[in-house]
Design an enzyme around this catalytic site. Structure first.
Site, PDB file in Angstrom:
ATOM      1  CG  ASP A   7      -5.907   1.246  63.485  1.00 49.20           C
ATOM      2  OD1 ASP A   7      -5.769   1.743  62.318  1.00 49.20           O
ATOM      3  OD2 ASP A   7      -4.839   1.427  64.347  1.00 49.20           O
ATOM      4  CB  ILE A   8      -7.307   0.109  58.650  1.00 53.31           C
ATOM      5  CG1 ILE A   8      -5.786   0.719  58.720  1.00 53.31           C
ATOM      6  CG2 ILE A   8      -8.428   1.072  58.082  1.00 53.31           C
ATOM      7  CD1 ILE A   8      -5.523   1.330  57.407  1.00 53.31           C
ATOM      8  CG  ASP A  25     -10.713   2.359  54.736  1.00 53.63           C
ATOM      9  OD1 ASP A  25     -10.150   3.626  55.147  1.00 53.63           O
ATOM     10  OD2 ASP A  25     -10.654   1.736  53.748  1.00 53.63           O
ATOM     11  CE1 TYR A 114      -0.430  15.324  59.676  1.00 53.67           C
ATOM     12  CE2 TYR A 114       1.685  16.377  60.524  1.00 53.67           C
ATOM     13  CZ  TYR A 114       0.275  15.922  60.735  1.00 53.67           C
ATOM     14  OH  TYR A 114      -0.005  15.411  61.970  1.00 53.67           O
ATOM     15  CE  LYS A 118      -3.903  16.533  60.357  1.00 50.74           C
ATOM     16  NZ  LYS A 118      -4.953  16.062  60.953  1.00 50.74           N
ATOM     17  CB  ILE A 144       2.771  13.675  70.551  1.00 45.86           C
ATOM     18  CG1 ILE A 144       1.809  14.737  70.165  1.00 45.86           C
ATOM     19  CG2 ILE A 144       2.300  12.799  71.660  1.00 45.86           C
ATOM     20  CD1 ILE A 144       1.556  15.786  71.180  1.00 45.86           C
TER      21      ILE A 144
END
Length: 318
Positions: A7-8, A25, A114, A118, A144
């Site tokens: 993760d960042i 990153d 988004y 995708k 989710i």
């Protein structure tokens, strides 16, 4: 030890204890490549993305992370012969897509950053499979639901936030209309399905992108489930915001026959099972908060203003 998290952001204690963790990153190809080479990485699960509502608030960030970040990961998969799973979303569909039993292959004209990013991801992943032999895989997630993290302001996050509202004040103000039906899945089914697709032998896959659908419901149906399982007096109000327009472009249900046939997708959580486990897992959290608040108030009565400050600080730190 076979899985390296990344993760960042600084990992939580739980994440750190779960296994190896590295800073990564996705916008820095060379740094990502060093992680792959140094650790002998063979598979990548690429979750990094700016989601629906956040992408509309900051389109340039969404395009940069979702398109350029994915391009870096895709190049890594090509150059180092990696298996790559990069989830897609029901948001890849658009307002002209059939809304019920939406098939894997259909009209895809999304009108959000988004969704557009995708669709780009799906098509480019398939291209790299055909052109360069990259083992690319993707599944179109529904909303989710999980008790592990707080809602982040996404379009389907009402289905998480509603449980916090129920347990905290026995009410919730929903940003979608009462009759907005969307596909959903509980996190356990999501993780299981993701691992099933990731581990399935490549020769059994008839396609590279799959719909997955576990259950579907409206905000009002979920509110009624909470009333049935938790509190008959649970109060629900509706104040739709800009996320309603996003939800209106998404499917109400998705057909996932190919996922069930090719790699055994078989979710077990419906609305009742999901509501039950969400309430069971979140209730102790709010009971603990109530206990801390009660102790703070008791200390205030016994010890005056200074005790109040100390007790409140302890509660916040906790």
């Amino acid at each position: 030890d076979n899985v390296i998290g990344s993760d960042i952001k600084k990992p939580t204690v739980m994440q750190r204890d779960a296994g190896p963790f590295v800073y990564a990153d996705v916008l820095n190809y060379r740094a990502m490549e060093q992680i792959v080479v140094d650790n002998g990485i063979e598979w990548i699960v690429h979750f990094s993305a700016v989601l629906s509502a956040a992408g509309e608030r900051n389109p340039s960030l969404g395009l940069n992370v979702n398109i350029n970040g994915f391009q870096n990961v895709l190049e890594l998969a090509k150059n180092h012969r990696l298996r790559l799973l990069s989830p897609s979303t029901m948001g890849a569909f658009g307002p002209t897509t059939p809304k019920d039993a939406t098939p894997d292959l259909t009209i895809m004209r999304p009108n959000t950053i988004y969704g557009i990013s995708k669709v780009h991801m799906e098509l480019l992943g398939e291209y790299y499979t055909e052109k360069y032999g990259v083992d690319f895989r993707s599944l179109r997630y529904p909303g989710i639901i999980s008790s592990d993290t707080l809602p982040g302001g996404g379009t389907t996050d009402y289905a998480i936030d509603i449980f916090h509202g129920a347990l905290k004040q026995n009410s919730y103000s929903c940003f979608l209309n009462a009759d907005t039906r969307l596909p959903m899945a509980y996190i356990d089914d999501c993780v299981k399905g993701t691992m099933q697709l990731l581990e399935t032998p490549e020769h059994t896959l008839s396609q590279r992108v799959y719909n997955v659908h576990a259950c579907d419901f409206t905000p009002e149906e979920l509110a009624n489930e909470i009333r049935s399982q938790y509190s008959q007096s649970f109060a629900m109000e509706y104040q739709p915001d800009f996320r309603q327009a996003i939800a209106d472009t998404w499917p109400r249900t998705m057909a996932d026959d190919a996922a069930r046939r090719d790699w055994g997708w078989n979710p077990i959580f419906g609305i009742s099972e999901m509501a039950q486990v969400m309430l069971e897992r979140l209730a102790p959290v709010y009971q603990e908060v109530s206990s801390i608040r009660a102790a703070s108030e008791s200390s205030n009565i016994a010890g005056g203003a200074d005790s109040t400050v100390a007790s409140t600080a302890a509660a916040l730190a906790h």
